[in-house]
Design an enzyme around this catalytic site. Structure first.
Site, mmCIF file in Angstrom:
data_model
loop_
_atom_site.group_PDB
_atom_site.id
_atom_site.type_symbol
_atom_site.label_atom_id
_atom_site.label_comp_id
_atom_site.label_asym_id
_atom_site.label_seq_id
_atom_site.Cartn_x
_atom_site.Cartn_y
_atom_site.Cartn_z
ATOM 1 N N ARG A 89 40.948 47.449 29.379
ATOM 2 C CA ARG A 89 40.454 46.382 30.246
ATOM 3 C C ARG A 89 38.946 46.496 30.403
ATOM 4 N NH1 ARG A 89 42.673 44.673 36.165
ATOM 5 N NH2 ARG A 89 40.983 43.263 36.677
ATOM 6 N N ARG A 98 42.104 38.356 30.866
ATOM 7 C CA ARG A 98 42.160 39.809 31.001
ATOM 8 C C ARG A 98 43.229 40.415 30.107
ATOM 9 N NH1 ARG A 98 42.518 39.571 36.673
ATOM 10 N NH2 ARG A 98 40.771 38.199 36.407
ATOM 11 N N ASP A 101 46.377 43.349 33.810
ATOM 12 C CA ASP A 101 46.182 43.299 35.250
ATOM 13 C C ASP A 101 47.445 43.871 35.887
ATOM 14 O OD1 ASP A 101 44.714 42.609 37.439
ATOM 15 O OD2 ASP A 101 45.275 40.492 37.430
ATOM 16 N N ASP A 103 49.056 44.727 39.574
ATOM 17 C CA ASP A 103 48.880 44.524 41.016
ATOM 18 C C ASP A 103 50.006 45.197 41.773
ATOM 19 O OD1 ASP A 103 46.574 42.906 40.880
ATOM 20 O OD2 ASP A 103 47.790 41.136 40.453
#
Ligand code: ROI
Length: 167
Positions: A89, A98, A101, A103
């Site tokens: 990344r 991206r 990712d 989360d």
């Protein structure tokens, strides 16, 4: 890995729209499952989703993992950030494309307000690409701290532009 204690249940959102997103998400899933102090309980199917935010970027691949973990939330977050970095990344434009990712969406029933971590994830209630895969793996009648029931959030969030692509 197998946890000696039961651990806390947590949910992680995975997303990618660059450099072979299906492989990015699949490899990230394996890396998360292999973390010390983490056991995978379930992973949703992969979904293809239209980008939220700027439209001049490729479609995303999204999924949600359900884990049990012995790691405190900030330790888990830093492990997730390491996996993001290992997967190439780059520092990215806000709301831009991206490679990976990750989360931390939910951590048990905790509400966390740290400078570097807000749980439940702030955008969770608005995002179909999070809510639908979450529903695939969540406990029945899931209540999301501060936000209400998952089924009510789903009813208020259309599944537009979201397609299951694989189990
Ligand atoms: N859009 C979709 N469909 N999926 C994502 O994972 C995603 N992640 C983001 C933004 C740029 C908000 N848009 C997204 O960070």
């Amino acid at each position: 890995m197998i946890l000696s204690s039961g651990g806390v249940e947590a949910y992680i959102g995975l997303g990618s729209n660059l450099d072979n997103p299906v492989e990015q998400v699949s490899r990230a899933r394996q890396a998360i499952a292999a973390l010390p102090g983490v056991a995978e309980i379930a992973c949703s199917p992969l979904y293809r989703s239209l980008p939220v935010g700027p439209q001049d970027q490729p479609d995303y691949i999204n999924a949600v993992m359900r884990i049990a973990t012995e790691l405190p939330p900030l330790d888990l977050l830093s492990q997730l950030q390491q996996i993001e970095n290992q997967h190439g990344r780059k520092r990215i434009v806000r709301w831009g494309a991206r490679t990976l990712d990750l989360d931390l969406l939910l951590y048990g029933q905790q509400i966390i307000n740290e400078p570097t971590l807000i749980v439940p994830h702030q955008e969770l209630a608005k995002r179909g690409f999070v809510l639908y895969p979450l529903a695939d793996v969540a406990v029945a009648d899931m209540q999301i701290p501060g936000l209400g029931s998952l089924s009510e959030l789903l009813q208020a969030c259309p599944a537009d532009g979201l397609h299951k692509i694989a189990a």
